[in-house]
Motif scaffolding. Structure first.
Motif, PDB file in Angstrom:
ATOM      1  N   SER A 428      13.372  -4.672  38.019  1.00 49.65           N
ATOM      2  CA  SER A 428      13.590  -4.508  39.460  1.00 49.65           C
ATOM      3  C   SER A 428      14.807  -3.630  39.728  1.00 49.65           C
ATOM      4  O   SER A 428      14.760  -2.695  40.526  1.00 49.65           O
ATOM      5  CB  SER A 428      13.762  -5.876  40.121  1.00 49.65           C
ATOM      6  N   GLY A 431      14.212   0.030  38.652  1.00 54.13           N
ATOM      7  CA  GLY A 431      13.117   0.782  39.284  1.00 54.13           C
ATOM      8  C   GLY A 431      11.932   1.014  38.371  1.00 54.13           C
ATOM      9  O   GLY A 431      11.152   1.954  38.582  1.00 54.13           O
ATOM     10  N   VAL A 433       8.764   0.101  37.828  1.00 59.42           N
ATOM     11  CA  VAL A 433       7.653  -0.619  38.451  1.00 59.42           C
ATOM     12  C   VAL A 433       6.510  -0.856  37.478  1.00 59.42           C
ATOM     13  O   VAL A 433       6.008  -1.972  37.352  1.00 59.42           O
ATOM     14  CB  VAL A 433       7.152   0.137  39.706  1.00 59.42           C
ATOM     15  N   MET A 462      11.041  -5.933  43.211  1.00 55.24           N
ATOM     16  CA  MET A 462      10.915  -4.653  42.505  1.00 55.24           C
ATOM     17  C   MET A 462      10.073  -3.679  43.317  1.00 55.24           C
ATOM     18  O   MET A 462      10.432  -2.495  43.466  1.00 55.24           O
ATOM     19  CB  MET A 462      10.275  -4.887  41.140  1.00 55.24           C
ATOM     20  N   ARG A 465      12.074  -2.557  46.453  1.00 53.07           N
ATOM     21  CA  ARG A 465      13.164  -1.629  46.143  1.00 53.07           C
ATOM     22  C   ARG A 465      12.650  -0.205  45.949  1.00 53.07           C
ATOM     23  O   ARG A 465      13.400   0.763  46.073  1.00 53.07           O
ATOM     24  CB  ARG A 465      13.896  -2.077  44.868  1.00 53.07           C
ATOM     25  N   ASN A 466      11.358  -0.115  45.632  1.00 55.43           N
ATOM     26  CA  ASN A 466      10.769   1.201  45.399  1.00 55.43           C
ATOM     27  C   ASN A 466       9.856   1.624  46.553  1.00 55.43           C
ATOM     28  O   ASN A 466       8.994   2.481  46.389  1.00 55.43           O
ATOM     29  CB  ASN A 466      10.000   1.198  44.076  1.00 55.43           C
ATOM     30  N   GLN A 468       7.420   0.188  48.122  1.00 52.75           N
ATOM     31  CA  GLN A 468       6.001  -0.161  48.116  1.00 52.75           C
ATOM     32  C   GLN A 468       5.782  -1.461  48.895  1.00 52.75           C
ATOM     33  O   GLN A 468       5.366  -2.482  48.343  1.00 52.75           O
ATOM     34  CB  GLN A 468       5.491  -0.253  46.683  1.00 52.75           C
ATOM     35  N   GLY A 494      13.316  -4.619  51.418  1.00 54.65           N
ATOM     36  CA  GLY A 494      12.512  -3.401  51.392  1.00 54.65           C
ATOM     37  C   GLY A 494      12.385  -2.781  52.769  1.00 54.65           C
ATOM     38  O   GLY A 494      12.384  -1.543  52.907  1.00 54.65           O
ATOM     39  N   ARG A 498      13.562   1.077  53.926  1.00 58.93           N
ATOM     40  CA  ARG A 498      12.655   2.046  54.560  1.00 58.93           C
ATOM     41  C   ARG A 498      12.818   2.054  56.086  1.00 58.93           C
ATOM     42  O   ARG A 498      12.145   2.803  56.790  1.00 58.93           O
ATOM     43  CB  ARG A 498      11.210   1.700  54.185  1.00 58.93           C
TER      44      ARG A 498
END
Length: 565
Positions: A428, A431, A433, A462, A465-466, A468, A494, A498
């Motif tokens: 996580s 990054g 994934v 995880m 954080r990316n 998704q 998250g 974003r």
């Protein structure tokens, strides 16, 4: 007459040798001397030889010796001595089935078991969980009149305690109480055993009833009842009982100290601690644990050094507690001093102390020292590996975390759910994934470990954080658990990354349904509104938090650098 006296003297000498025999080699030499002498006509001596072999754990040797010695004796009493020695040996060393087989053989040979046979037969039944055979042996004990023997009563009581524990009606001692009531002789030890069992079940009333009926009491009796009051978490009654105790020892004082600590009254605990007429390492550890449990880490450190100055030898729990206090304080200097001056060479570290050192160095931002301790430890348990994996991840050394994880698998170590928590945490924060998905999917398929909600939380974190978020939402919807604050918090993280206010608002509604007073989520939402220049909405989020009297805990951190060392 002179020959008899000489034989008797030799008998006593050999008995003395057997008493002092502490190795198998010596025992073998004594056996040789016995065989070449006339002393084999003493049944008690040969049975004692057999018994010493079993006490040294050499059941194979004893089993070979048994038929040889047994063939020399034809009378029943000598043979009973030999059978008793072997049954006792198997009851201590196993296999326990062999003890029961020998007991059956005694009965078939019409040899009469006695008060030295039955305790070990009953013990073997207890170890095996063979309750049917144990009850059968109990009937024979009653028929033989051996139920009046204190040596038989204690194993019988233990046997029926195990019978009760195996039943579905957990928490009942009905049969045990009946056996106890029917005993012709009740020693003080038996009374204490019964009280202790009731206390372990949390049945303080039944324990108190027995305590009041006792014809005599010792400090163990009083301490058992005191432990019951401590377990009941009734500080007032515990203190009243403690004050009326006519006899107290260090155990009594330490239990009262624990009661104060459990109740959060550290001032009273420290006052009692300072008044104690005698302290042992457990007493010091109890006070240290009290400070740690209630977050008074500085007092824990100060107490540790007071303990050291008074010459009390710390144990692994002491070191672990002191190092944890240093970790919480970020006090690298003190933690390093304890390591170098009191604990010493890492090669000699026990797993629990070594793991505490790793945690201390890691939380004090000295990851290199943490890894050196890890490498120098000869004995490492799975918890130690887990801590090191997570420590690397927390310091951004993701590749090292995964290398350790792969080495655990390669070395055939028994991974557990915390291992996967640590490595998913690493994925996580790094990054990774795809790697995280692969590790998560192999948990149950490859290692038979069912993912807990915390594992789902790591994977969702995880994904969030990316960026998704949609996949994270799908996972939350399909996972076999109701989402908790940790899961929703990961999703909110998250949303912040974003700046997705829509999903954040939906998530806040889910958090409110949980009924938790988590101020951080409202602060996060308020900040997101402010970032989007929606200042009215930001103000409303803050106001809602204030209306519900929800406060966000203030975060802080500190590390004392060991520059002087």
């Amino acid at each position: 007459m002179c020959a008899d006296v000489s034989s008797l003297a030799s008998h006593l000498q050999f008995r003395h040798l057997l008493d002092r025999c502490c190795s198998f080699r010596h025992l073998d030499q004594i056996q040789g001397l016995l065989i070449t002498s006339s002393l084999l006509r003493f049944p008690t001596l040969t049975s004692f030889l057999l018994r010493r072999a079993t006490e040294l754990g050499r059941m194979g040797y004893a089993a070979r010796l048994f038929p040889v010695i047994s063939s020399l004796w034809h009378g029943a009493p000598p043979k009973v001595l030999l059978y008793n020695a072997m049954i006792r040996g198997y009851a201590y060393n196993g296999p326990y089935e062999a003890a029961l087989h020998l007991f059956e053989e005694m009965l078939q040979r019409e040899l009469k078991p006695n008060g030295f046979t039955y305790p070990y037969v009953v013990d073997s039944c207890t170890h095996l969980g063979d309750f049917g055979y144990g009850k059968k042996a109990h009937c024979q004990i009653i028929k033989g009149g051996f139920d009046t023997f204190a040596s038989v009563a204690f194993p019988l009581l233990n046997f029926y305690i195990e019978v009760e524990r195996s039943c579905l009606a957990v928490g009942s001692l009905v049969d045990v109480q009946r056996i106890f009531d029917g005993l012709a002789v009740k020693t003080l030890g038996l009374w204490n055993k019964m009280i202790s069992e009731y206390i372990s079940l949390g049945d303080l009333d039944s324990a108190r009833k027995l305590f009041d009926e006792m014809p005599e009491r010792d400090v163990v009796s009083w301490n058992s009842m005191l432990s019951g009051h401590v377990k009941a978490a009734d500080l007032k009654m515990t203190l009243i009982f403690f004050r009326r105790m006519p006899i107290r020892d260090v155990v009594s004082w330490t239990m009262m100290l624990t009661a104060f600590c459990n109740a959060g009254d550290l001032r009273a605990a420290r006052k009692l601690f300072d008044e104690m007429p005698e302290r042992n390492v457990v007493s010091w550890n109890s006070m240290l644990s009290g400070y740690m449990h209630h977050g008074d880490f500085r007092q824990a450190c100060d107490l540790f050094f007071r303990m050291h100055s008074q010459g009390v030898a710390p144990d692994r729990f002491t070191f672990s507690t002191a190092l944890s206090a240093c970790a919480q304080l970020g006090d690298l200097r003190t933690g390093k001093w304890i390591h170098l001056n009191l604990i010493g060479d890492g090669l000699q570290l026990e797993a629990i102390v070594g793991t505490s050192l790793i945690e201390m160095y890691s939380k004090c931002s000295d990851i290199d020292s943490a890894f050196r301790v890890f490498l120098n430890m000869i004995e490492k348990d799975v918890f130690c590996w887990n801590v090191m994996i997570k420590a690397f991840a927390a310091h951004g050394r993701i590749a090292d975390s995964l290398k350790l994880f792969e080495k655990m698998i390669k070395d055939g170590l028994q991974l557990n759910d915390l291992t996967f928590m640590s490595v998913l945490f690493a994925c996580s924060h790094g990054g990774l994934v795809q790697e995280g998905r692969r590790i998560f999917s192999c948990m149950e398929k490859g290692f038979g470990i069912k993912p807990r909600i915390e594992h789902y939380g790591c994977l969702i974190d995880m994904l969030c954080r990316n960026g998704q978020l949609e996949e994270a939402q799908t996972m939350i919807k399909n996972m076999p658990y109701e989402p908790d604050i940790g899961v929703w918090g990961a999703l909110l993280g998250g949303c912040r990354a974003r700046n997705d206010i829509k999903i954040a608002e939906e998530t806040i509604e889910k958090v409110e349904e949980l009924g938790t007073e988590e101020g951080g989520v409202y602060v996060l939402l308020s900040n997101m509104y402010a970032t989007s220049s929606q200042y009215d909405e930001a103000s409303k989020a803050r106001k809602k938090m204030e209306e519900q009297s929800i406060q966000k805990a203030t975060g802080c951190s500190s590390v004392l650098v060991a520059s002087e060392l």
